[in-house]
Design an enzyme around this catalytic site. Structure first.
Site, PDB file in Angstrom:
ATOM      1  N   HIS A 134      46.003  34.141  37.292  1.00 31.38           N
ATOM      2  CA  HIS A 134      44.785  33.418  37.657  1.00 31.38           C
ATOM      3  C   HIS A 134      45.045  31.939  37.949  1.00 31.38           C
ATOM      4  O   HIS A 134      44.275  31.304  38.675  1.00 31.38           O
ATOM      5  CB  HIS A 134      43.742  33.552  36.555  1.00 31.38           C
ATOM      6  CG  HIS A 134      43.011  34.855  36.562  1.00 31.38           C
ATOM      7  ND1 HIS A 134      41.889  35.088  37.326  1.00 31.38           N
ATOM      8  CD2 HIS A 134      43.255  36.008  35.893  1.00 31.38           C
ATOM      9  CE1 HIS A 134      41.456  36.321  37.122  1.00 31.38           C
ATOM     10  NE2 HIS A 134      42.286  36.906  36.256  1.00 31.38           N
ATOM     11  N   ASP A 141      38.783  38.564  38.849  1.00 28.75           N
ATOM     12  CA  ASP A 141      38.220  39.620  38.013  1.00 28.75           C
ATOM     13  C   ASP A 141      36.836  39.952  38.556  1.00 28.75           C
ATOM     14  O   ASP A 141      35.987  39.056  38.698  1.00 28.75           O
ATOM     15  CB  ASP A 141      38.102  39.158  36.561  1.00 28.75           C
ATOM     16  CG  ASP A 141      39.458  38.912  35.925  1.00 28.75           C
ATOM     17  OD1 ASP A 141      40.452  39.482  36.413  1.00 28.75           O
ATOM     18  OD2 ASP A 141      39.515  38.151  34.940  1.00 28.75           O
ATOM     19  N   GLU A 203      44.282  46.728  33.830  1.00 28.84           N
ATOM     20  CA  GLU A 203      42.917  46.202  33.806  1.00 28.84           C
ATOM     21  C   GLU A 203      42.152  46.682  35.042  1.00 28.84           C
ATOM     22  O   GLU A 203      42.510  46.341  36.160  1.00 28.84           O
ATOM     23  CB  GLU A 203      42.934  44.666  33.786  1.00 28.84           C
ATOM     24  CG  GLU A 203      43.708  44.075  32.620  1.00 28.84           C
ATOM     25  CD  GLU A 203      43.871  42.568  32.729  1.00 28.84           C
ATOM     26  OE1 GLU A 203      43.322  41.959  33.662  1.00 28.84           O
ATOM     27  OE2 GLU A 203      44.574  41.999  31.880  1.00 28.84           O
ATOM     28  N   HIS A 206      40.868  43.565  37.342  1.00 34.23           N
ATOM     29  CA  HIS A 206      41.742  42.477  37.815  1.00 34.23           C
ATOM     30  C   HIS A 206      42.434  42.876  39.120  1.00 34.23           C
ATOM     31  O   HIS A 206      43.161  43.869  39.173  1.00 34.23           O
ATOM     32  CB  HIS A 206      42.793  42.173  36.738  1.00 34.23           C
ATOM     33  CG  HIS A 206      43.789  41.119  37.129  1.00 34.23           C
ATOM     34  ND1 HIS A 206      43.885  39.910  36.462  1.00 34.23           N
ATOM     35  CD2 HIS A 206      44.738  41.080  38.102  1.00 34.23           C
ATOM     36  CE1 HIS A 206      44.861  39.186  37.012  1.00 34.23           C
ATOM     37  NE2 HIS A 206      45.387  39.880  38.020  1.00 34.23           N
TER      38      HIS A 206
END
Length: 235
Positions: A134, A141, A203, A206
């Site tokens: 990030h 996200d 995830e 993500h």
């Protein structure tokens, strides 16, 4: 180190730009800001320019499949200090959920909790060769909002420290709503993948484009590829 940290970064110098939030759904105020995270010069609703362009493409693809549905932006750019804040917050939360006190932890127990935290969170590294995804402005996200304006149930919340966060957790699960949860996750993945993104294997929320994880996942999918990352850490 994560496997993708072996990918070389050739910084392209593309700027961070603001996400046009009117095209998406968004949670305001930002979830991490509500906890006390301080972002500084850029808000979490910034990404690299090409990443924003691809995100708009993903929204357009979603509109074709599910009219009036929206991609909801949960988090975009995250400076390393915010990454550190959220790692510490998650560690403290994990202790609370387990009824533990940090000062009373054995070294083994402390290590066990940190391993749980780092299953989801990237290490807040200041090393330019191993930036948190990030912090490059190349990871986002996201989840989905339906045509009634309701956040779609994905079977687990964003940032949950459990196996339910794994994208295919509900693929062959006995939960009565497993097929629906998996279908929602697949819909999100399909529109993001079509727009050039790659999904984090751990995830469901993500997605990345142009960072080390993106390059590594592309190379894993096709050994003939030799992708490098185009985005490194920003601040």
């Amino acid at each position: 180190m994560r496997p993708y940290h072996h990918i070389s970064i050739v910084e392209c110098g593309e700027p961070l730009v603001e996400i046009p939030l009117q095209l998406f759904a968004v949670e305001l105020p930002h979830p991490y800001a509500k906890l006390g995270a301080i972002y500084g010069a850029y808000s979490p609703y910034y990404l690299r320019q090409s990443v924003v362009e691809n995100l708009i493409q993903a929204q357009n693809y979603l509109e074709l499949l599910r009219p009036h549905w929206r991609i909801q932006i949960f988090d975009g750019y995250r400076p390393v200090n915010v990454q550190q804040f959220m790692v510490d917050y998650s560690f403290a939360t994990a202790l609370t959920e387990r009824g533990l006190i940090e000062a009373e932890l054995s070294p083994d127990k402390r290590q066990e909790i940190w391993e749980v935290v780092y299953q989801i969170w990237a290490v807040p590294s200041m090393d330019e060769k191993t930036p948190p995804p990030h912090s490059t402005g190349a990871a986002v996200d996201v989840t989905l909002v339906d045509d009634a304006g309701q956040v779609v149930n994905m079977g687990s919340p964003i940032d949950e420290l459990s196996e339910r966060s794994h994208p295919d957790y509900y693929a062959n699960h006995h939960h009565p709503d497993a097929k629906q949860y998996h279908a929602h996750r697949q819909l999100l993945n399909d529109v993001m993948l079509k727009a050039g993104f790659q999904r984090n294997p751990r995830e469901w929320w993500h997605f990345c484009f142009g960072d080390q994880m993106w390059a590594w996942l592309n190379n894993q999918a096709n050994p003939a590829n030799n992708f490098t990352a185009r985005y490194g850490r920003i601040f």
